[in-house]
Design a protein around this motif. Structure first.
Motif, PDB file in Angstrom:
ATOM      1  N   PHE A  14       0.844  -1.148  -0.008  1.00  0.00           N
ATOM      2  CA  PHE A  14       0.144   0.028   0.113  1.00  0.00           C
ATOM      3  C   PHE A  14       0.873   1.133   0.023  1.00  0.00           C
ATOM      4  O   PHE A  14       1.956   1.433   0.688  1.00  0.00           O
ATOM      5  CB  PHE A  14      -0.863   0.140   1.152  1.00  0.00           C
ATOM      6  N   THR A  15       0.461   2.369  -0.555  1.00  0.00           N
ATOM      7  CA  THR A  15       0.790   3.664  -0.442  1.00  0.00           C
ATOM      8  C   THR A  15       0.648   4.081   1.057  1.00  0.00           C
ATOM      9  O   THR A  15      -0.144   3.391   1.733  1.00  0.00           O
ATOM     10  CB  THR A  15       0.222   4.564  -1.321  1.00  0.00           C
ATOM     11  N   ASP A  16       1.367   5.114   1.357  1.00  0.00           N
ATOM     12  CA  ASP A  16       1.259   5.638   2.875  1.00  0.00           C
ATOM     13  C   ASP A  16      -0.041   6.143   3.269  1.00  0.00           C
ATOM     14  O   ASP A  16      -0.441   5.844   4.533  1.00  0.00           O
ATOM     15  CB  ASP A  16       2.198   6.897   2.879  1.00  0.00           C
ATOM     16  N   ASP A  17      -0.902   6.438   2.227  1.00  0.00           N
ATOM     17  CA  ASP A  17      -2.189   6.754   2.741  1.00  0.00           C
ATOM     18  C   ASP A  17      -3.135   5.703   2.634  1.00  0.00           C
ATOM     19  O   ASP A  17      -4.465   5.818   3.002  1.00  0.00           O
ATOM     20  CB  ASP A  17      -2.963   7.918   1.967  1.00  0.00           C
ATOM     21  N   ARG A  18      -2.689   4.509   2.227  1.00  0.00           N
ATOM     22  CA  ARG A  18      -3.437   3.183   2.236  1.00  0.00           C
ATOM     23  C   ARG A  18      -4.635   3.401   1.252  1.00  0.00           C
ATOM     24  O   ARG A  18      -5.570   2.525   1.373  1.00  0.00           O
ATOM     25  CB  ARG A  18      -3.829   2.932   3.649  1.00  0.00           C
ATOM     26  N   ARG A  19      -4.518   4.106   0.558  1.00  0.00           N
ATOM     27  CA  ARG A  19      -5.728   4.161  -0.523  1.00  0.00           C
ATOM     28  C   ARG A  19      -5.315   3.550  -1.824  1.00  0.00           C
ATOM     29  O   ARG A  19      -6.086   3.116  -2.665  1.00  0.00           O
ATOM     30  CB  ARG A  19      -5.741   5.758  -1.008  1.00  0.00           C
ATOM     31  N   TYR A  20      -3.969   3.250  -2.211  1.00  0.00           N
ATOM     32  CA  TYR A  20      -3.551   2.611  -3.455  1.00  0.00           C
ATOM     33  C   TYR A  20      -2.840   1.426  -3.205  1.00  0.00           C
ATOM     34  O   TYR A  20      -1.937   1.610  -2.274  1.00  0.00           O
ATOM     35  CB  TYR A  20      -2.823   3.477  -4.309  1.00  0.00           C
ATOM     36  N   ALA A  72       5.981   1.411   1.372  1.00  0.00           N
ATOM     37  CA  ALA A  72       5.737   2.905   1.580  1.00  0.00           C
ATOM     38  C   ALA A  72       6.771   3.800   2.221  1.00  0.00           C
ATOM     39  O   ALA A  72       6.958   3.394   3.321  1.00  0.00           O
ATOM     40  CB  ALA A  72       4.246   3.121   1.997  1.00  0.00           C
ATOM     41  N   LEU A  73       7.053   4.919   1.670  1.00  0.00           N
ATOM     42  CA  LEU A  73       7.427   6.120   2.615  1.00  0.00           C
ATOM     43  C   LEU A  73       6.621   7.366   2.429  1.00  0.00           C
ATOM     44  O   LEU A  73       5.874   7.186   1.345  1.00  0.00           O
ATOM     45  CB  LEU A  73       8.918   6.496   2.029  1.00  0.00           C
ATOM     46  N   PRO A  74       6.716   8.366   3.062  1.00  0.00           N
ATOM     47  CA  PRO A  74       5.762   9.317   2.879  1.00  0.00           C
ATOM     48  C   PRO A  74       5.776   9.867   1.615  1.00  0.00           C
ATOM     49  O   PRO A  74       6.628  10.269   1.271  1.00  0.00           O
ATOM     50  CB  PRO A  74       5.983  10.395   3.896  1.00  0.00           C
ATOM     51  N   GLY A  75       4.879  10.013   0.856  1.00  0.00           N
ATOM     52  CA  GLY A  75       4.645  10.394  -0.422  1.00  0.00           C
ATOM     53  C   GLY A  75       5.236   9.735  -1.555  1.00  0.00           C
ATOM     54  O   GLY A  75       5.413  10.021  -3.012  1.00  0.00           O
ATOM     55  N   ARG A  76       6.033   8.472  -1.316  1.00  0.00           N
ATOM     56  CA  ARG A  76       6.538   7.611  -2.212  1.00  0.00           C
ATOM     57  C   ARG A  76       6.599   6.352  -1.917  1.00  0.00           C
ATOM     58  O   ARG A  76       6.282   5.884  -0.819  1.00  0.00           O
ATOM     59  CB  ARG A  76       8.020   8.165  -2.583  1.00  0.00           C
ATOM     60  N   MET A  77       7.089   5.595  -3.070  1.00  0.00           N
ATOM     61  CA  MET A  77       7.285   4.193  -2.844  1.00  0.00           C
ATOM     62  C   MET A  77       8.662   3.568  -3.054  1.00  0.00           C
ATOM     63  O   MET A  77       9.206   3.918  -4.074  1.00  0.00           O
ATOM     64  CB  MET A  77       6.303   3.450  -3.865  1.00  0.00           C
ATOM     65  N   LEU A  78       9.187   2.991  -2.030  1.00  0.00           N
ATOM     66  CA  LEU A  78      10.425   2.060  -2.296  1.00  0.00           C
ATOM     67  C   LEU A  78      10.005   0.827  -3.100  1.00  0.00           C
ATOM     68  O   LEU A  78       9.202   0.189  -2.705  1.00  0.00           O
ATOM     69  CB  LEU A  78      11.176   1.678  -1.133  1.00  0.00           C
ATOM     70  N   VAL A  79      10.792   0.279  -4.126  1.00  0.00           N
ATOM     71  CA  VAL A  79      10.582  -0.822  -4.889  1.00  0.00           C
ATOM     72  C   VAL A  79      11.892  -1.633  -4.848  1.00  0.00           C
ATOM     73  O   VAL A  79      12.798  -0.937  -5.763  1.00  0.00           O
ATOM     74  CB  VAL A  79       9.968  -0.421  -6.362  1.00  0.00           C
ATOM     75  N   GLN A  80      11.817  -2.734  -4.482  1.00  0.00           N
ATOM     76  CA  GLN A  80      12.986  -3.352  -4.522  1.00  0.00           C
ATOM     77  C   GLN A  80      13.009  -4.442  -5.490  1.00  0.00           C
ATOM     78  O   GLN A  80      12.081  -5.037  -5.792  1.00  0.00           O
ATOM     79  CB  GLN A  80      12.980  -4.247  -2.879  1.00  0.00           C
ATOM     80  N   GLY A  81      14.195  -4.428  -6.567  1.00  0.00           N
ATOM     81  CA  GLY A  81      14.102  -5.123  -7.534  1.00  0.00           C
ATOM     82  C   GLY A  81      14.953  -6.322  -7.245  1.00  0.00           C
ATOM     83  O   GLY A  81      15.342  -6.757  -6.115  1.00  0.00           O
ATOM     84  N   TYR A 139       9.630   5.615  -6.512  1.00  0.00           N
ATOM     85  CA  TYR A 139       8.623   6.522  -7.219  1.00  0.00           C
ATOM     86  C   TYR A 139       7.995   7.279  -6.230  1.00  0.00           C
ATOM     87  O   TYR A 139       7.719   6.983  -5.091  1.00  0.00           O
ATOM     88  CB  TYR A 139       7.832   5.519  -7.915  1.00  0.00           C
ATOM     89  N   ASN A 140       7.294   8.477  -6.888  1.00  0.00           N
ATOM     90  CA  ASN A 140       6.651   9.283  -5.983  1.00  0.00           C
ATOM     91  C   ASN A 140       5.018   8.624  -6.112  1.00  0.00           C
ATOM     92  O   ASN A 140       4.817   7.823  -6.989  1.00  0.00           O
ATOM     93  CB  ASN A 140       6.661  10.538  -6.346  1.00  0.00           C
ATOM     94  N   ASN A 141       4.287   8.830  -5.351  1.00  0.00           N
ATOM     95  CA  ASN A 141       2.847   8.475  -5.305  1.00  0.00           C
ATOM     96  C   ASN A 141       2.128   8.524  -6.507  1.00  0.00           C
ATOM     97  O   ASN A 141       1.064   7.917  -6.802  1.00  0.00           O
ATOM     98  CB  ASN A 141       2.178   8.875  -4.045  1.00  0.00           C
ATOM     99  N   LYS A 142       2.507   9.569  -7.373  1.00  0.00           N
ATOM    100  CA  LYS A 142       1.765   9.759  -8.640  1.00  0.00           C
ATOM    101  C   LYS A 142       2.487   8.828  -9.734  1.00  0.00           C
ATOM    102  O   LYS A 142       2.172   8.632 -11.005  1.00  0.00           O
ATOM    103  CB  LYS A 142       1.890  11.138  -9.190  1.00  0.00           C
TER     104      LYS A 142
END
Lengths: 232, 444
Positions: free
Chosen positions: B95-101, B147-156, B172-175
């Protein structure tokens, strides 16, 4: 004591366990209850790390405490900016008051170094344009809005939620109106606590939620941006 | 204070779109600590990121939503299926930090799907597909979403050059816009050979500690499992390190030698604790990562999982909220095992149960009373024939035994291979968007 001061004092008292309500904030185990963040590490030195640009601050039009319409960019460029969304009657001790207390700490420490303070600004922008009209923001700000201070603190609002909401959406700042048991709106606005660190070019470089509200780290981040070469 | 009517009206119209329930106050135990809303009560839905299977149903990867609220008429039923098209090795999500996505990745074609869960958790929608992961980062196999605030860490898991195990972390940012990339460390680090591999991410905020583990590259995880275990050279290409990073600086601080491919990372969630556990897939060990008296991070094996000689293949683990218990799944024997980790230096297994012919993921509710299991590891690593069971199962845990509540056969339902699970909760009754509330808001 102005309103801001009262909320700050409330936050401190709750954090210290002197007021009822702190324990009830956390469901389940008290040790897992929401709490002020803890810093149990030595942060990296300013300038020893990079803060990649996360996104641009969107456009918008705000009202200052004199009711003048100004572009938001006036308050998010030219200096390193710490932007917080808030509302003046917020009482959640881990919400606006915690952000306020953190900003006060940073203000004090920056004012101790005027050469830095002059290159930084704080911005508090209300979630609730209906209640937090410019006059209310002026009252809330008190002496903190002193234009003669080396460290400017701008207290802003907007004309309407219609103008505010796109800004919130673009920055990923959620907010919702809490409802009571009958489904009626209350005066509580739920929001994820976020502070946005913005460079002089208007780019968000760090976002602090509750777990990241660590003044030592935030000050180092601010100094890291101040150490960057000025934009051409 | 009297406010002009026109302003209130404008506010009312827009605030009506913000109406929502009070934030829930807790969560299952393995999410990013930066999520804003956590589910400590009854979860309403489990979303299962599911691999499509050729010849089964629509053959597509899909997000399957199951109603898990026992008060619901649809309890234990699939209530929504959202196919994303194609098969790209669907794997994990976060989830993103706001748990919406919910961001969910595919390890083969590197696509990242962003689902809107918050608007209506009973019927998620696909709102964005991020297709530039490999091009922007040079990494392959977006695995962990943290999730980090406003962004997402993606481990390859891999890279575009040789499809081996060297990889890195993308931000990536949340957009969905690319922000930065960080290579996993390689070379010598204080006498430890850093392999550059990656797998999971776990953060302890108060320690500024980001911990990573290491698996294997695309060449291996896309290979037929039977062929892989016969390939001695390929079997050498598994991760053998964990890395402690300075989270703020995103710089590796220490590389620790942890042979056998350490996988999922679970930090103790208790305030003040300074340790995490992982399980090694190939050597069947629980490994404790903890600061020593000098504050130095150290990794050491603290317990065996089953009989390591039999290679039971530990896969997912789940820590209890009070950090006193740990579920450990072993894929080959289809078992889950419960360890008492009151002393994390010396975990003791106290219970075990066969969940199916194969089992991979385990997720528990915050109170630990509900434990969910799914079956698929990787499309080419799952068992064959009758042993290739694909399911979502819910058990109740009373502290002594697991009792099955329902089992959904993902083959019989025409869905596919059930992999990662995420929980969601619907807004409390009467709090959904309702234009009729505008007046009430205006009067508040």
């Amino acid at each position: 004591m102005n309103r801001a001061g009262r909320w700050a004092r409330t936050a401190v008292l709750v954090a210290a366990g002197l007021l009822p309500g702190a324990a009830s904030l956390g469901a389940g185990s008290p040790e897992l209850a929401p709490r002020a963040p803890v810093q149990d590490f030595v942060p990296p030195a300013p300038g020893s790390y990079a803060l990649p640009p996360i996104q641009r601050v969107p456009q918008g039009t705000v009202l200052d405490i004199d009711g003048r319409r100004q572009p938001l960019s006036r308050y998010t460029t030219g200096r390193v900016t710490l932007l917080s969304f808030m509302y003046t009657y917020c009482t959640d001790p881990i919400g606006c008051p915690l952000a306020y207390e953190t900003m006060m700490t940073l203000r004090d420490r920056l004012l101790a170094r005027p050469e830095h303070a002059r290159r930084v600004q704080l911005v508090s922008l209300s979630f609730d344009p209906a209640h937090d009209v410019p006059e209310e923001m002026r009252r809330y700000a008190g002496r903190l809005a002193d234009p003669a201070s080396p460290l400017r603190w701008h207290f802003l609002t907007m004309r309407s939620v219609a103008e505010l909401k796109p800004l919130l959406d673009e920055l990923g700042q959620d907010v919702s109106v809490e409802v009571d048991a009958q489904g009626r709106p209350t005066r509580v606005l739920n929001h994820m606590l976020k502070l946005f660190l913005i460079d002089a070019r208007g780019r968000v470089r760090e976002i602090y939620s509750s777990a990241f509200l660590l003044p030592d780290v935030m000050l180092n981040d601010i100094e890291t941006l101040l150490l960057e070469p000025a934009a051409p | 204070m009297k406010t002009p009517r026109i302003r209130l009206t404008t506010m009312a119209v827009l605030l009506s779109s913000m109406l929502a329930a009070p934030q829930l106050a807790a969560d299952e135990t393995c999410n990013s600590p930066y999520l804003s809303t956590l589910i400590k009560g009854q979860e309403d839905y489990v979303h299962v990121w599911t691999l499509g299977v050729k010849g089964l149903g629509d053959e597509s990867d899909k997000l399957v939503t199951v109603d898990v609220n026992p008060q619901s008429a649809d309890y234990g039923k699939v209530v929504h299926v959202l196919s994303v098209g194609g098969r790209g090795e669907a794997h994990h999500g976060g989830f993103t930090d706001d748990r919406r996505y919910l961001w969910a990745g595919r390890l083969d074609d590197n696509k990242i799907f962003v689902f809107d869960i918050g608007s209506n958790p009973a019927a998620p929608t696909l709102v964005q597909t991020i297709a530039d992961f490999a091009d922007r980062t040079g990494f392959v196999g977006p695995h962990t979403f943290y999730a980090l605030p406003g962004r997402m860490l993606v481990q390859g898991l891999s890279n575009t050059q040789d499809h081996g195990g060297r990889t890195g972390i993308a931000v990536y940012n949340n957009k969905g816009e690319f922000v930065a990339r960080y290579d996993m460390p390689t070379g010598e680090h204080d006498g430890v050979a850093a392999d550059g591999y990656g797998y999971d991410i776990g953060i302890n905020p108060q320690k500024n500690a980001l911990l990573t583990s290491s698996f294997t590259g695309w060449n291996n995880y896309m290979m037929d499992f039977g062929k892989l275990v016969q390939d001695a050279e390929a079997m050498k290409r598994f991760g053998s390190t964990m890395v402690m990073w300075d989270l703020k600086a995103m710089k590796p601080q220490k590389v620790m030698n942890v042979p056998g491919s350490p996988l999922e990372i679970r930090w103790s969630l208790k305030a003040g604790d300074n340790w995490a556990l992982t399980a090694t897939a190939l050597t069947s060990q629980l490994v404790l990562v903890k600061q020593d008296a000098a504050g130095e991070w150290q990794a050491k094996a603290v317990a065996a999982v089953g009989d390591p000689a039999q290679i039971p293949l530990p896969v997912d683990i789940s820590i209890t909220a009070d950090a006193k218990g740990l579920w450990v799944n072993t894929f080959m024997d289809g078992k889950t095992r419960y360890f008492d980790i009151s002393n994390p230096e010396a975990p003791v297994q106290t219970y075990e149960k066969v969940i199916g012919k194969q089992v991979n993921m385990v997720s528990q509710s915050w109170d630990g009373k509900r434990v969910y299991f799914t079956s698929s590891l990787l499309a080419n690593w799952d068992k064959r024939g009758a042993d290739d069971e694909q399911f979502l199962k819910l058990y109740h845990w009373d502290g002594k035994a697991l009792t099955e509540q329902f089992a959904l056969d993902f083959h019989a339902l025409g869905l596919g291979r059930a992999h990662h699970m995420k929980f969601s909760a619907k807004p409390a009754p009467g709090t959904a968007r309702d234009p009729g509330r505008e007046v009430a808001i205006a009067q508040r």
